[in-house]
Design an enzyme around this catalytic site. Sequence first.
Site, PDB file in Angstrom:
ATOM      1  N   GLU A 138      45.106  47.347  47.316  1.00  0.00           N
ATOM      2  CA  GLU A 138      44.449  46.533  46.297  1.00  0.00           C
ATOM      3  C   GLU A 138      44.787  47.125  44.931  1.00  0.00           C
ATOM      4  O   GLU A 138      44.615  48.325  44.701  1.00  0.00           O
ATOM      5  CB  GLU A 138      42.927  46.540  46.535  1.00  0.00           C
ATOM      6  CG  GLU A 138      42.193  45.669  45.531  1.00  0.00           C
ATOM      7  CD  GLU A 138      40.850  45.150  46.057  1.00  0.00           C
ATOM      8  OE1 GLU A 138      40.618  45.182  47.279  1.00  0.00           O
ATOM      9  OE2 GLU A 138      40.041  44.709  45.215  1.00  0.00           O
ATOM     10  N   ARG A 139      45.301  46.278  44.054  1.00  0.00           N
ATOM     11  CA  ARG A 139      45.700  46.703  42.703  1.00  0.00           C
ATOM     12  C   ARG A 139      46.778  47.797  42.738  1.00  0.00           C
ATOM     13  O   ARG A 139      46.833  48.646  41.850  1.00  0.00           O
ATOM     14  CB  ARG A 139      44.504  47.191  41.889  1.00  0.00           C
ATOM     15  CG  ARG A 139      43.299  46.277  41.913  1.00  0.00           C
ATOM     16  CD  ARG A 139      43.624  44.894  41.443  1.00  0.00           C
ATOM     17  NE  ARG A 139      42.474  44.006  41.535  1.00  0.00           N
ATOM     18  CZ  ARG A 139      42.550  42.690  41.356  1.00  0.00           C
ATOM     19  NH1 ARG A 139      43.710  42.116  41.089  1.00  0.00           N
ATOM     20  NH2 ARG A 139      41.487  41.935  41.447  1.00  0.00           N
ATOM     21  N   GLU A 267      30.022  43.130  44.187  1.00  0.00           N
ATOM     22  CA  GLU A 267      31.075  42.147  44.463  1.00  0.00           C
ATOM     23  C   GLU A 267      31.102  41.740  45.935  1.00  0.00           C
ATOM     24  O   GLU A 267      32.150  41.718  46.577  1.00  0.00           O
ATOM     25  CB  GLU A 267      32.447  42.698  44.025  1.00  0.00           C
ATOM     26  CG  GLU A 267      32.513  42.969  42.528  1.00  0.00           C
ATOM     27  CD  GLU A 267      33.894  43.373  42.021  1.00  0.00           C
ATOM     28  OE1 GLU A 267      34.657  43.984  42.784  1.00  0.00           O
ATOM     29  OE2 GLU A 267      34.192  43.071  40.844  1.00  0.00           O
ATOM     30  N   ARG A 300      28.917  54.419  44.315  1.00  0.00           N
ATOM     31  CA  ARG A 300      29.412  53.809  43.073  1.00  0.00           C
ATOM     32  C   ARG A 300      28.339  53.028  42.320  1.00  0.00           C
ATOM     33  O   ARG A 300      27.501  52.354  42.926  1.00  0.00           O
ATOM     34  CB  ARG A 300      30.597  52.883  43.370  1.00  0.00           C
ATOM     35  CG  ARG A 300      31.787  53.644  43.876  1.00  0.00           C
ATOM     36  CD  ARG A 300      32.908  52.714  44.224  1.00  0.00           C
ATOM     37  NE  ARG A 300      33.855  52.488  43.160  1.00  0.00           N
ATOM     38  CZ  ARG A 300      34.294  51.292  42.809  1.00  0.00           C
ATOM     39  NH1 ARG A 300      33.839  50.204  43.384  1.00  0.00           N
ATOM     40  NH2 ARG A 300      35.193  51.177  41.860  1.00  0.00           N
ATOM     41  N   ARG A 311      26.598  41.550  31.705  1.00  0.00           N
ATOM     42  CA  ARG A 311      27.157  42.406  32.759  1.00  0.00           C
ATOM     43  C   ARG A 311      27.221  43.871  32.331  1.00  0.00           C
ATOM     44  O   ARG A 311      27.032  44.779  33.144  1.00  0.00           O
ATOM     45  CB  ARG A 311      28.562  41.898  33.135  1.00  0.00           C
ATOM     46  CG  ARG A 311      29.290  42.799  34.083  1.00  0.00           C
ATOM     47  CD  ARG A 311      30.561  42.148  34.592  1.00  0.00           C
ATOM     48  NE  ARG A 311      31.438  43.126  35.221  1.00  0.00           N
ATOM     49  CZ  ARG A 311      32.657  42.866  35.641  1.00  0.00           C
ATOM     50  NH1 ARG A 311      33.165  41.646  35.516  1.00  0.00           N
ATOM     51  NH2 ARG A 311      33.401  43.796  36.197  1.00  0.00           N
ATOM     52  N   LYS A 335      32.290  54.175  36.466  1.00  0.00           N
ATOM     53  CA  LYS A 335      33.541  53.865  35.760  1.00  0.00           C
ATOM     54  C   LYS A 335      33.427  54.271  34.292  1.00  0.00           C
ATOM     55  O   LYS A 335      32.339  54.224  33.724  1.00  0.00           O
ATOM     56  CB  LYS A 335      33.847  52.367  35.853  1.00  0.00           C
ATOM     57  CG  LYS A 335      34.271  51.928  37.251  1.00  0.00           C
ATOM     58  CD  LYS A 335      34.773  50.486  37.267  1.00  0.00           C
ATOM     59  CE  LYS A 335      35.156  50.084  38.683  1.00  0.00           C
ATOM     60  NZ  LYS A 335      35.726  48.735  38.776  1.00  0.00           N
ATOM     61  N   ASP A 340      34.716  47.277  33.169  1.00  0.00           N
ATOM     62  CA  ASP A 340      35.662  47.443  34.269  1.00  0.00           C
ATOM     63  C   ASP A 340      37.059  47.880  33.838  1.00  0.00           C
ATOM     64  O   ASP A 340      37.971  47.063  33.801  1.00  0.00           O
ATOM     65  CB  ASP A 340      35.769  46.122  35.045  1.00  0.00           C
ATOM     66  CG  ASP A 340      36.581  46.269  36.310  1.00  0.00           C
ATOM     67  OD1 ASP A 340      36.973  47.392  36.629  1.00  0.00           O
ATOM     68  OD2 ASP A 340      36.818  45.247  36.986  1.00  0.00           O
ATOM     69  N   GLU A 362      34.770  57.861  36.950  1.00  0.00           N
ATOM     70  CA  GLU A 362      35.849  57.219  37.711  1.00  0.00           C
ATOM     71  C   GLU A 362      36.775  56.552  36.702  1.00  0.00           C
ATOM     72  O   GLU A 362      36.328  55.722  35.906  1.00  0.00           O
ATOM     73  CB  GLU A 362      35.270  56.159  38.659  1.00  0.00           C
ATOM     74  CG  GLU A 362      36.328  55.407  39.461  1.00  0.00           C
ATOM     75  CD  GLU A 362      35.763  54.277  40.339  1.00  0.00           C
ATOM     76  OE1 GLU A 362      34.568  53.943  40.226  1.00  0.00           O
ATOM     77  OE2 GLU A 362      36.544  53.714  41.135  1.00  0.00           O
ATOM     78  N   GLU A 368      45.851  48.340  36.633  1.00  0.00           N
ATOM     79  CA  GLU A 368      45.405  46.974  36.923  1.00  0.00           C
ATOM     80  C   GLU A 368      45.354  46.110  35.665  1.00  0.00           C
ATOM     81  O   GLU A 368      45.798  44.966  35.675  1.00  0.00           O
ATOM     82  CB  GLU A 368      44.019  47.017  37.586  1.00  0.00           C
ATOM     83  CG  GLU A 368      43.425  45.632  37.783  1.00  0.00           C
ATOM     84  CD  GLU A 368      42.046  45.643  38.433  1.00  0.00           C
ATOM     85  OE1 GLU A 368      41.537  46.730  38.759  1.00  0.00           O
ATOM     86  OE2 GLU A 368      41.484  44.545  38.617  1.00  0.00           O
ATOM     87  N   HIS A 504      38.474  41.834  28.806  1.00  0.00           N
ATOM     88  CA  HIS A 504      38.414  40.912  29.946  1.00  0.00           C
ATOM     89  C   HIS A 504      38.961  39.524  29.618  1.00  0.00           C
ATOM     90  O   HIS A 504      38.385  38.501  30.003  1.00  0.00           O
ATOM     91  CB  HIS A 504      36.962  40.793  30.434  1.00  0.00           C
ATOM     92  CG  HIS A 504      36.864  40.633  31.926  1.00  0.00           C
ATOM     93  ND1 HIS A 504      37.231  39.482  32.579  1.00  0.00           N
ATOM     94  CD2 HIS A 504      36.447  41.489  32.889  1.00  0.00           C
ATOM     95  CE1 HIS A 504      37.031  39.640  33.879  1.00  0.00           C
ATOM     96  NE2 HIS A 504      36.570  40.848  34.107  1.00  0.00           N
ATOM     97  N   TRP A 527      33.046  35.910  35.531  1.00  0.00           N
ATOM     98  CA  TRP A 527      34.407  36.205  35.975  1.00  0.00           C
ATOM     99  C   TRP A 527      35.433  35.455  35.120  1.00  0.00           C
ATOM    100  O   TRP A 527      36.617  35.448  35.439  1.00  0.00           O
ATOM    101  CB  TRP A 527      34.585  35.852  37.467  1.00  0.00           C
ATOM    102  CG  TRP A 527      33.974  36.884  38.380  1.00  0.00           C
ATOM    103  CD1 TRP A 527      33.503  38.111  38.008  1.00  0.00           C
ATOM    104  CD2 TRP A 527      33.770  36.800  39.801  1.00  0.00           C
ATOM    105  NE1 TRP A 527      33.021  38.797  39.091  1.00  0.00           N
ATOM    106  CE2 TRP A 527      33.166  38.023  40.218  1.00  0.00           C
ATOM    107  CE3 TRP A 527      34.033  35.828  40.766  1.00  0.00           C
ATOM    108  CZ2 TRP A 527      32.824  38.283  41.543  1.00  0.00           C
ATOM    109  CZ3 TRP A 527      33.697  36.097  42.093  1.00  0.00           C
ATOM    110  CH2 TRP A 527      33.101  37.307  42.475  1.00  0.00           C
TER     111      TRP A 527
HETATM  112  C1  BDP Z   1      37.945  45.667  39.861  1.00  0.00           C
HETATM  113  C2  BDP Z   1      39.102  45.262  40.704  1.00  0.00           C
HETATM  114  C3  BDP Z   1      38.742  45.061  42.147  1.00  0.00           C
HETATM  115  C4  BDP Z   1      37.965  46.271  42.653  1.00  0.00           C
HETATM  116  C5  BDP Z   1      36.766  46.515  41.770  1.00  0.00           C
HETATM  117  C6  BDP Z   1      36.041  47.803  42.140  1.00  0.00           C
HETATM  118  O1  BDP Z   1      39.641  44.063  40.196  1.00  0.00           O
HETATM  119  O2  BDP Z   1      39.939  44.877  42.858  1.00  0.00           O
HETATM  120  O3  BDP Z   1      37.563  46.076  43.965  1.00  0.00           O
HETATM  121  O4  BDP Z   1      37.181  46.665  40.448  1.00  0.00           O
HETATM  122  O5  BDP Z   1      36.230  48.789  41.420  1.00  0.00           O
HETATM  123  O6  BDP Z   1      38.488  46.223  38.723  1.00  0.00           O
HETATM  124  O7  BDP Z   1      35.308  47.856  43.109  1.00  0.00           O
END
Ligand code: BDP
Length: 697
Positions: A138-139, A267, A300, A311, A335, A340, A362, A368, A504, A527
């Site tokens: 992923e990413r 998510e 997390r 958000r 994070k 994000d 993190e 990404e 974003h 989103w």
């Molecule tokens: C977002 C990403 C997604 C990740 C999510 C995460 O787009 O793919 O699953 O963060 O950190 O930035 O859980």
Amino acid sequence: MKIFSRTVVLLFLSAYMYAENGHDLWLRNKNAVSVNVVCAKNTATIAIAKQELQQDWQGAPNASVVLTIKPDKAIKGDGFRLSQTTIQANSDYGVLYGVYELLRRQQTGEEITAAEVVNPSYERRVLDHWDNQNGTIERGYAGRSIFWRSTKDSLVVTEADKKLWREYARANASVGINGSVLNNVNANVDVLTIDYLKRVKAIADELRPYGVKVYLSAKFSAPSQIGGIKTCDPLDPEVIKWWKDKAKEIYRLIPDFGGFLVKANSEGQPGPQDYKRTHAEGANMMADALKPYGGIVMWRAFVYSASDNDRAKQAYEEFVPLDGQFRDNVIIQVKNGPIDFQPREPFSPLFGAMKKTSLMPEVQITQEYLGHSTHLVFLSTMWEEFLKSDTYQAGEGSTVARCTDGSLFPQKHTAIAGVANIGLDVNWCGHHFAQSNWYAFGRLAWNNSLTSEQIAAEWIKLTFQQHASESSDWQANFLTPVKQMMLESREAAVSYMMPLGLHHIMSANEHYGPGPWWAPKKMRKDWTPPYYHQADSIGVGFNRTHTGSNAVAQYHEPLYSQFDNIETCPETYLLWFHHAAWNHQMKSGRTLWSELCYHYDRGVQQVRQFQKIWDKTESYVDAERFLQVQSKLRSQSRNAQLWKDGCLLYFQQFSKMPIPYDIERPVNDLEEMIKNDTRRPQRPAAFSSNRQLNQAH
Ligand code: BDP
């Protein structure tokens, strides 16, 4: 004669080119001389330490180096005491880190004058791999997973696997990284079943001599999904027992297993709130299962729901009330920014808000939101900016670094994580310069007060320098301009992607090109980019002041007042905190609209400049790396242009003001860009344009 010499040159070049495919990262043998290494102990780790010295020694020929394992109060954890010919540490791992430091100093020409104690900032320095058990990442933009293959039938471990895992572990150890989470935070529960655990054990066995512990992302619904239990309620005795038994099973295979990383109620992932329990109740239950073995839970804080609530405020609101409720082997993984991993965010206000809970930063090494493995963006400056941000939690000087490394508050465990950018590409990271981000993460995790300038200089020397004492010509024509390019690269990306606090506004799904327009009717508002940029006829930006969502209130004074007031808010965060009028006057004297235009244009111009800088280095770099970087810079240039044109033409529909006439005109049409983006998100033809490792994958 002429023909002959040309053939020789070509032959030499092709051998040289092969050797320079980037696979050796920053670890290259350079004119080593002989050395005599003395150590009373002989373990797998010490054997590696000795071998590294013998392979790479560039100090006095035939010198004797003494390695000693002797506890010393001044030496903390994995730290060591270093002089030109002795390394003392508390453990074998400390010795190994000392060896890598010594060799780096020799190769970069940094003198060790007197004996120094070098201690790490964080106890756990972890790479999070978002690798799926089917081999995809992923990413990930550098090929498939180095840990997992496409089908379950191929769980068998090959010699090629083991070799690659050792190379990976060595690279990590050389910069001090001592942990790897082997699977995606969006976890597949099968990783906790015995067939997969056997592979995890095999990986752990290869990583262990290099001091790298393995961790797994654990899915909260595992007791039901693989345990057949009806509930996953963290207070249910059967569930508690299931996790205890699972921990026991794992530790029987991997005695030094690091622990779990958990993405819960985020998510769509399952979590304790599905059973009306808190994050603390969920995390503690898992922490109790790991406690007898010394394992930790990295829980997390990346949580947000589809509510009307801003958000950016949600993680703070959920976690701050839980301060003091977590077990001491739980670390909350936060994070760097409140949203994000965007090109620029202010630091997350959670740093500086919890005094009785261990927090770990993190960051995202994989790009990404920063141009995948196509754009040259040195992320160290971004992480440095973040780590050095002052939270004012305990007065001035309460930087994020100090709030998380245990120097301000006693934390039982300290840690930092980076989402890895590593795959099966021959050069590991897709872009040769993306290797510098892996390197920088390790160096900052080891020493969170290093400067990006130092890190860039080290990396360039280790990666591109042919001889330890390269000529002043090399310094002037390669080191200096390339370093400058790296140091400017992140700000350039911010300028052509999301300047002045915009965030974003990338294309949907792929997160590559621009997409400020993207807002399908049925999509969750948070989103879609318009939720974040809020452009209208009056202005642009998210009002997070006291007249808006009041997210500013989550920051300590003086930041609260500073961010809240449009006159004192740093312009870099202007549109993060304010909905500013198009004609708002900026410090430069320009209107906001003009300033925005100049930023986008400057970003594009900077990439063009990077192209020139790189082209001039041709005679100093091997052909393979030179050509790949050159071609990536071209793609980056085209993509930067799309960002500029897409964003300016889109926002111009609201500002209705002209693009200042002294900057270059857009060359792309908005409708065309929107059409292409909806049809096929903009990204380079192939995710990874680099050669793949010829593994049995
Ligand atoms: C977002 C990403 C997604 C990740 C999510 C995460 O787009 O793919 O699953 O963060 O950190 O930035 O859980």
